[in-house]
Design a protein around this motif. Structure first.
Motif, PDB file in Angstrom:
ATOM      1  N   HIS A   3       8.183   8.268  12.664  1.00  0.00           N
ATOM      2  CA  HIS A   3       8.598   6.870  12.587  1.00  0.00           C
ATOM      3  C   HIS A   3       7.365   5.989  12.675  1.00  0.00           C
ATOM      4  O   HIS A   3       6.485   6.217  13.506  1.00  0.00           O
ATOM      5  N   ILE A   5       5.833   1.858  12.447  1.00  0.00           N
ATOM      6  CA  ILE A   5       6.076   0.421  12.464  1.00  0.00           C
ATOM      7  C   ILE A   5       4.842  -0.261  11.878  1.00  0.00           C
ATOM      8  O   ILE A   5       3.723  -0.029  12.335  1.00  0.00           O
ATOM      9  N   THR A  18       4.932 -10.521  11.011  1.00  0.00           N
ATOM     10  CA  THR A  18       6.200  -9.839  10.794  1.00  0.00           C
ATOM     11  C   THR A  18       5.993  -8.343  11.005  1.00  0.00           C
ATOM     12  O   THR A  18       4.863  -7.876  11.141  1.00  0.00           O
ATOM     13  N   TYR A  19       7.083  -7.621  11.028  1.00  0.00           N
ATOM     14  CA  TYR A  19       6.978  -6.174  11.145  1.00  0.00           C
ATOM     15  C   TYR A  19       8.068  -5.512  10.307  1.00  0.00           C
ATOM     16  O   TYR A  19       9.071  -6.131   9.967  1.00  0.00           O
ATOM     17  N   SER A  20       7.850  -4.257   9.976  1.00  0.00           N
ATOM     18  CA  SER A  20       8.830  -3.428   9.270  1.00  0.00           C
ATOM     19  C   SER A  20       8.731  -2.036   9.856  1.00  0.00           C
ATOM     20  O   SER A  20       7.678  -1.639  10.346  1.00  0.00           O
ATOM     21  N   ASP A  21       9.821  -1.288   9.775  1.00  0.00           N
ATOM     22  CA  ASP A  21       9.726   0.085  10.254  1.00  0.00           C
ATOM     23  C   ASP A  21      10.149   1.052   9.162  1.00  0.00           C
ATOM     24  O   ASP A  21      10.924   0.711   8.269  1.00  0.00           O
ATOM     25  N   TYR A  22       9.610   2.263   9.240  1.00  0.00           N
ATOM     26  CA  TYR A  22       9.758   3.274   8.197  1.00  0.00           C
ATOM     27  C   TYR A  22       9.997   4.639   8.833  1.00  0.00           C
ATOM     28  O   TYR A  22       9.593   4.888   9.966  1.00  0.00           O
ATOM     29  N   GLU A  27       5.936   6.550   3.577  1.00  0.00           N
ATOM     30  CA  GLU A  27       6.830   5.468   3.155  1.00  0.00           C
ATOM     31  C   GLU A  27       6.208   4.108   3.478  1.00  0.00           C
ATOM     32  O   GLU A  27       6.267   3.174   2.677  1.00  0.00           O
ATOM     33  N   CYS A  28       5.581   4.004   4.631  1.00  0.00           N
ATOM     34  CA  CYS A  28       4.906   2.759   5.026  1.00  0.00           C
ATOM     35  C   CYS A  28       3.750   2.448   4.084  1.00  0.00           C
ATOM     36  O   CYS A  28       3.589   1.308   3.636  1.00  0.00           O
ATOM     37  N   ASP A  31       4.912   1.132   0.857  1.00  0.00           N
ATOM     38  CA  ASP A  31       5.392  -0.244   0.947  1.00  0.00           C
ATOM     39  C   ASP A  31       4.240  -1.240   1.019  1.00  0.00           C
ATOM     40  O   ASP A  31       4.362  -2.349   0.512  1.00  0.00           O
ATOM     41  N   ILE A  35       3.843  -4.458  -1.290  1.00  0.00           N
ATOM     42  CA  ILE A  35       3.541  -5.805  -0.805  1.00  0.00           C
ATOM     43  C   ILE A  35       2.422  -6.406  -1.643  1.00  0.00           C
ATOM     44  O   ILE A  35       2.486  -7.571  -2.049  1.00  0.00           O
ATOM     45  N   CYS A  69      -0.609  -0.266  12.185  1.00  0.00           N
ATOM     46  CA  CYS A  69       0.573   0.581  12.245  1.00  0.00           C
ATOM     47  C   CYS A  69       0.703   1.170  13.642  1.00  0.00           C
ATOM     48  O   CYS A  69      -0.298   1.475  14.290  1.00  0.00           O
TER      49      CYS A  69
END
Length: 104
Positions: A3, A5, A18-22, A27-28, A31, A35, A69
């Motif tokens: 996992h 972030i 901002t943040y996103s999780d994968y 996968e991160c 992305d 972006i 990350c």
């Protein structure tokens, strides 16, 4: 699969954070490329096909105010932080692997 972030601050103002999780590091990394591609499309709205090279992507990353990350470590059950240098190395590895798969 670890996992991951993604913490990103494109501008100097804290409100841009901002943040996103994968589900995985790969996968991160993919992305982050998306972006950048979205950024290019905003800069070039009338261009149908946009291409870029790795150095342009890395320059984009370098100009972000912050990009890092947090990757889950199974052995300690904690998240380890990683910086832009680590991110660029992983993006390079992911893109190189994708290029090798496409050539086969």
């Amino acid at each position: 699969m670890s996992h991951t972030i993604l913490l990103i601050q494109p501008g100097s103002r804290p409100e841009t954070r901002t943040y996103s999780d994968y589900e995985s590091v790969n996968e991160c990394m993919e992305d982050i490329c998306k972006i950048y591609e979205t950024h290019l499309k905003k800069l070039n709205p009338n261009v149908r096909s946009i291409s870029y090279n790795m150095s342009e992507l890395f320059e984009f990353i370098d100009h972000l105010s912050d990009l890092s990350c947090l990757v889950f470590q199974r052995n300690t059950k904690t998240y380890a932080p990683f910086n832009k240098i680590w991110i660029k190395k992983n993006i390079h590895d992911v893109l190189r692997h994708q290029a090798n798969v496409q050539q086969q």
